[in-house]
Design a protein around this motif. Structure first.
Motif, PDB file in Angstrom:
ATOM      1  N   HIS A  40       0.789  -1.226   0.000  1.00 32.74           N
ATOM      2  CA  HIS A  40       0.000   0.000   0.000  1.00 32.74           C
ATOM      3  C   HIS A  40       0.824   1.280   0.000  1.00 32.74           C
ATOM      4  O   HIS A  40       0.306   2.329  -0.323  1.00 32.74           O
ATOM      5  CB  HIS A  40      -0.938   0.011   1.212  1.00 32.74           C
ATOM      6  CG  HIS A  40      -0.220   0.194   2.514  1.00 32.74           C
ATOM      7  ND1 HIS A  40       0.526  -0.807   3.084  1.00 32.74           N
ATOM      8  CD2 HIS A  40      -0.120   1.263   3.321  1.00 32.74           C
ATOM      9  CE1 HIS A  40       1.047  -0.353   4.210  1.00 32.74           C
ATOM     10  NE2 HIS A  40       0.671   0.889   4.370  1.00 32.74           N
ATOM     11  N   CYS A  41       2.115   1.231   0.350  1.00 31.72           N
ATOM     12  CA  CYS A  41       2.842   2.475   0.556  1.00 31.72           C
ATOM     13  C   CYS A  41       4.242   2.432  -0.045  1.00 31.72           C
ATOM     14  O   CYS A  41       5.058   1.607   0.369  1.00 31.72           O
ATOM     15  CB  CYS A  41       2.931   2.748   2.059  1.00 31.72           C
ATOM     16  SG  CYS A  41       3.895   4.228   2.466  1.00 31.72           S
ATOM     17  N   TYR A 134       0.863  -2.169  -6.036  1.00 30.48           N
ATOM     18  CA  TYR A 134       0.399  -1.254  -4.986  1.00 30.48           C
ATOM     19  C   TYR A 134      -1.115  -1.169  -5.066  1.00 30.48           C
ATOM     20  O   TYR A 134      -1.674  -1.108  -6.158  1.00 30.48           O
ATOM     21  CB  TYR A 134       0.987   0.146  -5.176  1.00 30.48           C
ATOM     22  CG  TYR A 134       2.449   0.237  -4.867  1.00 30.48           C
ATOM     23  CD1 TYR A 134       2.879   0.622  -3.604  1.00 30.48           C
ATOM     24  CD2 TYR A 134       3.405  -0.069  -5.825  1.00 30.48           C
ATOM     25  CE1 TYR A 134       4.227   0.706  -3.309  1.00 30.48           C
ATOM     26  CE2 TYR A 134       4.758   0.004  -5.538  1.00 30.48           C
ATOM     27  CZ  TYR A 134       5.156   0.389  -4.284  1.00 30.48           C
ATOM     28  OH  TYR A 134       6.494   0.464  -3.989  1.00 30.48           O
ATOM     29  N   ASP A 177      -1.636   6.796   9.794  1.00 34.31           N
ATOM     30  CA  ASP A 177      -2.361   6.871   8.525  1.00 34.31           C
ATOM     31  C   ASP A 177      -3.782   7.410   8.658  1.00 34.31           C
ATOM     32  O   ASP A 177      -4.433   7.688   7.667  1.00 34.31           O
ATOM     33  CB  ASP A 177      -2.336   5.547   7.768  1.00 34.31           C
ATOM     34  CG  ASP A 177      -2.846   4.358   8.557  1.00 34.31           C
ATOM     35  OD1 ASP A 177      -3.298   4.539   9.700  1.00 34.31           O
ATOM     36  OD2 ASP A 177      -2.790   3.244   8.020  1.00 34.31           O
ATOM     37  N   ALA A 182      -1.421  12.232   2.043  1.00 40.72           N
ATOM     38  CA  ALA A 182      -0.356  12.137   1.048  1.00 40.72           C
ATOM     39  C   ALA A 182      -0.445  13.223  -0.019  1.00 40.72           C
ATOM     40  O   ALA A 182       0.521  13.482  -0.709  1.00 40.72           O
ATOM     41  CB  ALA A 182      -0.399  10.766   0.384  1.00 40.72           C
TER      42      ALA A 182
END
Length: 191
Positions: A40-41, A134, A177, A182
């Motif tokens: 995911h990151c 991702y 998170d 972001a």
């Protein structure tokens, strides 16, 4: 603050590190690969998959943003939108300039060996091999308490914070998170 059971708590400061819950697809093989090769990151996992054949399951603004981050890590990149691509004309132009492919077909299955991704099987029968994928999925806050307290949220659903992790409510902070917005970053595809 008072709980449903009538217990009362007082504090000068409160910090939320409660996280988020991803709204992930119900795709065969997903959970076997999640956080191993389906990640995911790019900040957490990017180095592990640097210069590898990489896919991104995402769309629209969030998909464009994560693509701009991952594009700094590999030159072999494909976006899988799982439906009609929803990028602006400017975003499409930047994706094309960076040789980033867009696949709009739904994903039926993730093939892997012990969580190490091998390929994605698309609904049209096409098989695409990747070393890593991702996933930029929609999410919801793990806790509703920040909302009950009146904290503001960003347009993406994160708790709104300043550079000191302060929320819009005095004495209330957030980290992790749940507040990781972001979209503050400006990366290579934005230039």
């Amino acid at each position: 603050m008072e709980t449903k059971k009538g217990e009362k708590f007082e504090a000068k400061k409160l910090i939320f590190a409660t996280g988020i819950v991803d709204d992930v697809p119900n795709t065969k093989g997903f959970w076997d690969c999640w956080r191993m090769s389906l990640i995911h990151c790019p900040f957490c996992h990017g180095y592990e998959f640097q210069n590898k054949k990489t896919g991104i399951i995402a769309n629209s603004e969030h998909g464009f943003h994560i693509t701009s981050l991952v594009n700094n890590l590999t030159n072999d990149l494909t976006i899988l939108t799982r439906g009609k691509a929803d990028f602006t004309e400017e975003q499409n132009q930047k994706l094309k300039q960076n040789n980033i492919n867009i696949i709009e077909t739904e994903i039926d299955e993730i093939q892997h060996q012990s969580g190490n991704l091998e390929s994605l099987i698309l609904s049209d029968g096409k098989k695409m091999s990747f070393n890593a994928v991702y996933g930029a999925f929609h999410f919801k806050q793990h806790s509703e308490i920040p909302g009950f307290l009146g904290c503001e949220f960003t347009k993406n659903g994160h708790i709104k914070i300043d550079n000191l992790q302060k929320t819009t409510i005095p004495g209330v902070y957030a980290c992790g998170d749940n507040s990781c917005d972001a979209f503050r970053c400006k990366c290579s595809l934005y230039r």
